[in-house]
Design a protein around this motif. Sequence first.
Motif, PDB file in Angstrom:
ATOM      1  N   ALA A 225       3.873  -3.998  12.313  1.00 11.94           N
ATOM      2  CA  ALA A 225       3.160  -3.171  11.121  1.00 11.94           C
ATOM      3  C   ALA A 225       1.159  -3.330  10.513  1.00 11.94           C
ATOM      4  CB  ALA A 225       4.389  -1.948  10.619  1.00 11.94           C
ATOM      5  N   PRO A 226       1.054  -2.156  11.113  1.00  9.55           N
ATOM      6  CA  PRO A 226       0.201  -2.328  10.184  1.00  9.55           C
ATOM      7  C   PRO A 226       0.590  -1.953   8.734  1.00  9.55           C
ATOM      8  CG  PRO A 226      -0.329  -0.388  11.818  1.00  9.55           C
ATOM      9  CD  PRO A 226       1.564  -1.106  12.092  1.00  9.55           C
ATOM     10  N   LEU A 227      -0.886  -1.559   8.328  1.00 10.96           N
ATOM     11  CA  LEU A 227      -1.339  -1.594   6.557  1.00 10.96           C
ATOM     12  C   LEU A 227      -1.579  -0.010   6.260  1.00 10.96           C
ATOM     13  CD1 LEU A 227      -0.349  -1.696   4.067  1.00 10.96           C
ATOM     14  CD2 LEU A 227      -2.650  -2.678   3.337  1.00 10.96           C
TER      15      LEU A 227
ATOM     16  N   LEU B 181      -0.553   2.432  -1.023  1.00 12.43           N
ATOM     17  CA  LEU B 181      -0.676   1.354  -0.055  1.00 12.43           C
ATOM     18  C   LEU B 181       0.634   1.003   0.636  1.00 12.43           C
ATOM     19  CD1 LEU B 181      -3.034  -1.854  -1.735  1.00 12.43           C
ATOM     20  CD2 LEU B 181      -3.589   0.291   0.442  1.00 12.43           C
ATOM     21  N   PHE B 182       1.114   1.281   2.213  1.00 12.05           N
ATOM     22  CA  PHE B 182       2.896   0.947   2.754  1.00 12.05           C
ATOM     23  C   PHE B 182       1.713   0.635   4.171  1.00 12.05           C
ATOM     24  CE2 PHE B 182       1.432   5.432   2.457  1.00 12.05           C
ATOM     25  CZ  PHE B 182       1.230   5.860   4.027  1.00 12.05           C
ATOM     26  N   PRO B 183       3.355   0.090   4.665  1.00 13.19           N
ATOM     27  CA  PRO B 183       3.239  -0.573   5.821  1.00 13.19           C
ATOM     28  C   PRO B 183       3.605   0.663   6.743  1.00 13.19           C
ATOM     29  CG  PRO B 183       5.334  -1.069   4.742  1.00 13.19           C
ATOM     30  CD  PRO B 183       4.579  -0.788   4.090  1.00 13.19           C
ATOM     31  N   ASP B 184       2.783   0.663   8.110  1.00 12.53           N
ATOM     32  CA  ASP B 184       3.193   2.471   9.328  1.00 12.53           C
ATOM     33  C   ASP B 184       4.708   1.509   9.695  1.00 12.53           C
ATOM     34  OD1 ASP B 184       2.884   4.211  10.069  1.00 12.53           O
ATOM     35  OD2 ASP B 184       1.470   3.673  11.656  1.00 12.53           O
TER      36      ASP B 184
ATOM     37  N   GLN C 291      -2.587 -14.550   8.203  1.00  6.30           N
ATOM     38  CA  GLN C 291      -1.406 -14.317   7.118  1.00  6.30           C
ATOM     39  C   GLN C 291      -0.777 -13.506   6.593  1.00  6.30           C
ATOM     40  OE1 GLN C 291      -4.816 -14.214   7.138  1.00  6.30           O
ATOM     41  NE2 GLN C 291      -5.794 -14.792   5.240  1.00  6.30           N
ATOM     42  N   THR C 292      -0.744 -11.951   7.643  1.00  4.85           N
ATOM     43  CA  THR C 292       0.114 -10.636   6.691  1.00  4.85           C
ATOM     44  C   THR C 292       1.634 -10.808   7.120  1.00  4.85           C
ATOM     45  OG1 THR C 292      -2.286  -9.394   8.055  1.00  4.85           O
ATOM     46  CG2 THR C 292      -0.194  -8.555   7.022  1.00  4.85           C
TER      47      THR C 292
ATOM     48  N   VAL D  25      -3.127  -7.399  -0.032  1.00  2.00           N
ATOM     49  CA  VAL D  25      -1.913  -7.115   0.001  1.00  2.00           C
ATOM     50  C   VAL D  25      -1.119  -7.352   2.033  1.00  2.00           C
ATOM     51  CG1 VAL D  25      -0.160  -4.853   0.842  1.00  2.00           C
ATOM     52  CG2 VAL D  25      -1.770  -4.944  -0.924  1.00  2.00           C
ATOM     53  N   LEU D  26      -2.638  -7.370   2.508  1.00  2.00           N
ATOM     54  CA  LEU D  26      -2.893  -7.433   4.186  1.00  2.00           C
ATOM     55  C   LEU D  26      -2.594  -9.380   3.794  1.00  2.00           C
ATOM     56  CD1 LEU D  26      -5.182  -5.453   5.749  1.00  2.00           C
ATOM     57  CD2 LEU D  26      -3.355  -5.416   6.773  1.00  2.00           C
TER      58      LEU D  26
END
Length: 243
Positions: free
Chosen positions: A179-181, A200-203, A169-170, A234-235
């Motif tokens: 993109a991962p977190l 926290l931020f997306p890669d 559900q990300t 967040v995910l």
Amino acid sequence: MTTTETASARQMIERAARGHYRTIYTASALDAAARLLAEVHEAGERHGLATADWTGEHGTDHRLAEAVLHARSTAYRRASLAGLDDPHGLLTGAAERAGLATLDHPDTAPCDPRSPALDQHASSSDPRTASLDPRSASLDPREAATEARRAAGDGPAPRARIRLARLPQTPPWGWDGSAPLVVSLERFDSLTSPGWKWELFPDVGEPSTQMVQVVAPPPSPATADEVLAVARQVLTGAIRLYR
């Protein structure tokens, strides 16, 4: 101090926290600020001030709660973390306890390097590195710089990061939505600062505006667990990253 007074202070702190852009407070941070605010109210009562006197005629003045929240957050950031020897291990351990998969190789501890100029400053020309064990000559320049800082008593590397695998559900992040977190624990404001901050931020491979800072007590296993709980939200999309 009654339970009602403490609950009222918590509500005021939560209201103040909601007004802080790109910032999320962990439950323990909110609890600590609420206790402090309740004690300020209690001290005011000894001087003839009711709790309502702090919030103005219409009960909409939240400057005291905001000041208490700011002071509590500042104290966290200034806390000395000289004993934090393995920030990357702190992150990976919390991710494992939270049941969140990481995408980093288990034998590496990813740390964002300092700028080339700073790494050059910590090179073999620096007298601090001249006394290092000869084995450091075979290290990657970034690892050698880290060893130099440790040998000089400068504490752990400036930044530790882990990348968390996406969940079903990300929300989509990045150009292809996959993109991962990133969970980042880094020194606050400067490399010489004793304090740290959580982000926290997306890669997405470049600086991203989709970032939130997490205000939490000084790093510890319990604090890392709280931060990873926020990361899970967040995910799952329960907490949306700012754009």
